[in-house]
Design a protein around this motif. Structure first.
Motif, PDB file in Angstrom:
ATOM      1  N   TYR A 371       0.606  -1.345   0.056  1.00 13.16           N
ATOM      2  CA  TYR A 371       0.238  -0.040   0.403  1.00 13.16           C
ATOM      3  C   TYR A 371       0.632   1.430   0.534  1.00 13.16           C
ATOM      4  O   TYR A 371       0.451   2.513   0.363  1.00 13.16           O
ATOM      5  N   GLN A 373       2.753   2.644  -2.588  1.00 17.30           N
ATOM      6  CA  GLN A 373       2.415   2.984  -3.684  1.00 17.30           C
ATOM      7  C   GLN A 373       1.154   4.045  -3.784  1.00 17.30           C
ATOM      8  O   GLN A 373       1.426   5.323  -3.564  1.00 17.30           O
ATOM      9  N   SER A 374       0.063   3.901  -2.569  1.00 15.68           N
ATOM     10  CA  SER A 374      -1.274   4.973  -2.529  1.00 15.68           C
ATOM     11  C   SER A 374      -0.512   5.328  -1.988  1.00 15.68           C
ATOM     12  O   SER A 374      -0.903   7.106  -2.130  1.00 15.68           O
ATOM     13  N   GLN A 375      -0.181   5.813  -0.453  1.00 13.71           N
ATOM     14  CA  GLN A 375       0.298   6.638   0.193  1.00 13.71           C
ATOM     15  C   GLN A 375       1.229   7.282  -0.424  1.00 13.71           C
ATOM     16  O   GLN A 375       0.855   8.513   0.346  1.00 13.71           O
ATOM     17  N   ALA A 377       0.577   8.096  -3.081  1.00 13.22           N
ATOM     18  CA  ALA A 377       0.336   8.751  -4.191  1.00 13.22           C
ATOM     19  C   ALA A 377      -0.235  10.448  -3.935  1.00 13.22           C
ATOM     20  O   ALA A 377      -0.607  11.606  -3.885  1.00 13.22           O
ATOM     21  N   HIS A 378      -0.944   9.910  -2.276  1.00 11.69           N
ATOM     22  CA  HIS A 378      -1.809  10.719  -1.576  1.00 11.69           C
ATOM     23  C   HIS A 378      -1.018  12.248  -1.351  1.00 11.69           C
ATOM     24  O   HIS A 378      -1.641  13.616  -1.395  1.00 11.69           O
ATOM     25  N   ASP A 402       5.635   5.597 -10.237  1.00 13.18           N
ATOM     26  CA  ASP A 402       5.755   5.223  -9.637  1.00 13.18           C
ATOM     27  C   ASP A 402       6.639   5.515  -8.188  1.00 13.18           C
ATOM     28  O   ASP A 402       6.938   5.611  -7.395  1.00 13.18           O
ATOM     29  N   HIS A 407       3.216  12.605  -8.576  1.00 11.36           N
ATOM     30  CA  HIS A 407       2.101  12.985  -8.067  1.00 11.36           C
ATOM     31  C   HIS A 407       2.447  14.104  -7.233  1.00 11.36           C
ATOM     32  O   HIS A 407       1.017  14.877  -6.833  1.00 11.36           O
TER      33      HIS A 407
END
Length: 707
Positions: A371, A373-375, A377-378, A402, A407
């Motif tokens: 997770y 990558q998701s964090q 990005a955020h 990535d 981002h």
């Protein structure tokens, strides 16, 4: 001391000048009335009412709680001669972000109707030149208004302003008759569509014909004797002019002269003298533009209501309306430009930093590697937004999804406040493809400029990492601050952060994802180096939106490094270019109030000495040398001589030297580029920075024999 008094002492957002007492009262009333739910000024405070230059100060409040401080003043008579000294003195004293003027003017009948408000696209004195036996030869110095203000004026609607009112059928009828009475063609009049639609045009003409007020002969339309008698009576009885009109904002050139004109010939003469599309004619707008230009104010605006057309029919019937409508338009325009989030970003009032390099990526070191990558990005989108809203430029390298870079770019662009993204990358087909996809994903509905900086590409697959490292090193060198989020220790981010430390580049390493950023955080003795910083916030992902506030602290601390100089300084030399006089004046005023002698270039000159030795003596006598860097500074030979002397003294430990950048331009002297600098785009920001530096800087040890 009230809020207004505090504002007057520390600078205001805007100084509004009017030429006439009626215009002054109209501006005061419009400010108090507000519009469309915007409260306006609750109370105006009088300042120096017994002096030669009294003025009012108030806080103009918008419906959403945003506000701007406004000063309002006027000379005792109209015209450039009376207005210039008042404007110059108050600008240097009140240090406004913006210089503005409202009031009345004559409008070009080809472009503006009575009651319309002309916003100056440019201003100039039309009677500057030479008069010969063959006629007048103009020698005009035209000063264009700032582009952002022109766009805002072009997009400004008037329907929510108190003076705006749709024309009733009866008012449209009278308007049509008055145009015929004035000898004008109502079909080609600039306000025709606001009074008569295509459908109502025929109905009005037929109704006037039926009432015996107009006669029609093919394409010719004229008043009958009864029509003349009626319109003359209506005009004669209309003492105070209209209360409401469907008026519009007209953006065009404004010409200033030294005489009141009512000959009806000046418009064609102005066209012959070089400016074909002059929209407004009056006596003071050129002074506003010239003072703003001379004193280095980047923001100025003139809005004037059309009270007549400078022809023999000139009277004062529309004067009251024009003064009021121009003030309403001006306050709405000021609110849009000075109190909006976009302008805060443009003025960079929130940040002391020009550019930020963001790097990082996933690390695989957390307890949730799938997770990360998701964090990433955020938080990096939040980071990009923070950089944009602080007014800084963003520097990145990788367009790959990535990376932290991509981002950060998304957040920067989507914030609506982003200015410029610098993309440093190697020449390679795969990189070019990703860049193309990124630009397509970002779309075209934003104002952010993407600048590409290319470097040699990898010669083979084994040299890919070296090619990227070259780009990252160059990006780091160009940035004022490096902000890192994660990044694998085995990759280039770790090397770049080591190099940034070696270059004494301020680094904001967020620790929560681990990796290279965590190592950079752990290497620093934060308590010893930055005792005032709550460094443990760098371990908290919720602190990312405050990254620029943290970065500001690091940049300021670099200027505040321990030193061996006399402290506190007794004499400060302020090195500035002439167009930046407002900044120097603000700083000089603060230093004098703090009991510190301020030395400013030409003020130290003596009639019995040459310039260079006089300036040199002043620099040699100073304990602190403050460079107010700007594009104008870079172009000044005298400024260059001053900083060269100061750099030599600084290199041998004889003087403390601070570089404060006023406009974000690049530092030119090679010896100065490696020195710390901070950004201060307004006089207020400059004084706040210097106050903070003087109050908190501590010497490393006492200089023998020094204070």
């Amino acid at each position: 001391m009230g809020l207004g008094a505090d504002a007057a002492a520390g600078g205001v957002d805007v100084l509004i000048i009017t030429a006439l007492k009626e215009e002054y009262e109209a501006a005061r009333a419009a400010g108090s009335a507000g519009y469309a739910g915007h409260p306006g000024v609750a109370a105006w405070e009088e300042h120096e009412s017994e002096s030669l230059l009294p003025f009012l100060v108030g806080t103009y409040v918008l419906a959403d709680g945003r506000s701007m401080t406004v000063a309002l003043a006027r000379p005792t008579r109209m015209g450039a001669t009376a207005t210039a000294p008042v404007v110059s003195t108050l600008v240097e004293r009140l240090r406004p972000r913006c210089l503005a003027m409202c009031g009345v003017c004559a409008g070009n009948p080809a472009h503006a109707a009575l009651g319309d408000v002309v916003v100056a696209e440019l201003a100039y004195a039309y009677d500057e030149g030479k008069r010969t036996e063959d006629g007048f030869e103009g020698d005009h110095r035209q000063i264009p208004a700032p582009e952002g203000w022109l766009r805002a004026a072009q997009d400004l609607g008037t329907s929510d302003l108190p003076s705006f009112g749709e024309a009733s059928p009866h008012e449209a009828r009278i308007w049509l008759m008055e145009r015929l009475y004035a000898g004008e063609d109502p079909r080609r009049h600039p306000a025709r569509s606001r009074f008569l639609s295509q459908a109502s045009w025929t109905d009005q003409i037929q109704g006037l014909q039926a009432d015996g007020l107009v006669a029609r002969d093919g394409a010719a339309l004229s008043l009958t004797d009864a029509g003349y008698a009626l319109i003359e009576q209506l005009v004669y009885d209309d003492l105070d002019g209209p209360r409401e009109l469907p008026f519009a904002v007209v953006v065009g050139p404004m010409a200033s002269g030294n005489v009141v004109v009512k000959d009806g010939l000046t418009w064609s003469r102005l066209k012959q003298w070089g400016v074909r599309s002059v929209a407004g004619l009056e006596m003071e707008s050129a002074v506003i533009a010239q003072v703003a230009h001379r004193l280095g104010l980047s923001d100025w605006v003139v809005a004037k209501g059309v009270m007549d057309h400078a022809d023999p029919r000139k009277d004062d019937r529309y004067k009251q309306f024009a003064a009021r409508s121009s003030a309403e338009v001006l306050f709405k325009l000021l609110g849009r430009r000075l109190a909006s989030p976009q302008v805060v970003a443009e003025s960079a009032a929130l940040s002391r930093i020009r550019s930020v390099y963001v790097l990082g990526g996933v690390t695989g070191e957390t307890t949730y590697p799938d997770y990360e990558q998701s964090q990433l990005a955020h938080v990096c989108e939040q980071l990009g937004q923070a950089v944009a809203k602080a007014g800084a430029e963003l520097i990145v390298c990788s367009p790959f999804p990535d990376s932290a870079d991509l981002h950060a770019v998304i957040g920067y662009v989507q914030s609506g406040a982003g200015r410029i993204v610098h993309l440093h990358s190697p020449r390679h087909p795969e990189v070019a493809e990703r860049q193309t996809e990124m630009l397509a994903m970002l779309g075209s509905g934003h104002d952010t400029e993407i600048k590409n900086w290319y470097y040699p590409g990898p010669e083979d697959d084994d040299s890919r990492e070296q090619a990227w490292l070259l780009c990252q090193i160059q990006a780091m060198e160009e940035a004022d601050v490096v902000i890192a989020v994660g990044g694998r220790v085995s990759k280039t981010a770790n090397t770049v952060l080591h190099l940034a430390e070696a270059r004494r580049k301020p680094i904001v390493p967020f620790e929560f994802l681990g990796g290279a950023s965590r190592r950079a955080y752990q290497r620093r003795d934060w308590t010893a180096v930055y005792p005032a910083l709550e460094h443990r916030r760098l371990m908290d992902r919720d602190a990312v939106p405050d990254a620029m506030k943290i970065a500001d602290q690091l940049v300021t601390a670099r200027l505040r490094t321990p030193h061996n100089y006399r402290w506190p300084p007794r004499r400060v030399f302020i090195s500035r270019a002439r167009p930046d006089a407002a900044f120097a004046q603000a700083l000089e005023t603060y230093l004098s109030g703090a009991g510190i002698t301020a030395l400013v270039g030409e003020k130290e000159l003596r009639p019995d000495r040459m310039v260079n030795p006089t300036i040199e003596d002043a620099v040699l006598s100073a304990d602190l040398f403050v460079v107010l860097w700007s594009r104008s500074y870079a172009l000044s030979r005298f400024c260059y001589d001053e900083i060269e002397l100061a750099l030599r003294r600084h290199a041998v430990g004889e003087i403390q030297l601070w570089i404060i950048n006023l406009d974000g331009s690049d530092i030119v002297p090679p010896e100065a580029r490696a020195l710390p600098q901070a950004l201060a785009r307004t006089p207020h920001a400059l004084v706040a920075l210097v106050r903070e530096l003087l109050e908190h800087a501590e010497p490393a040890r006492t200089v023998p024999g020094g204070a």
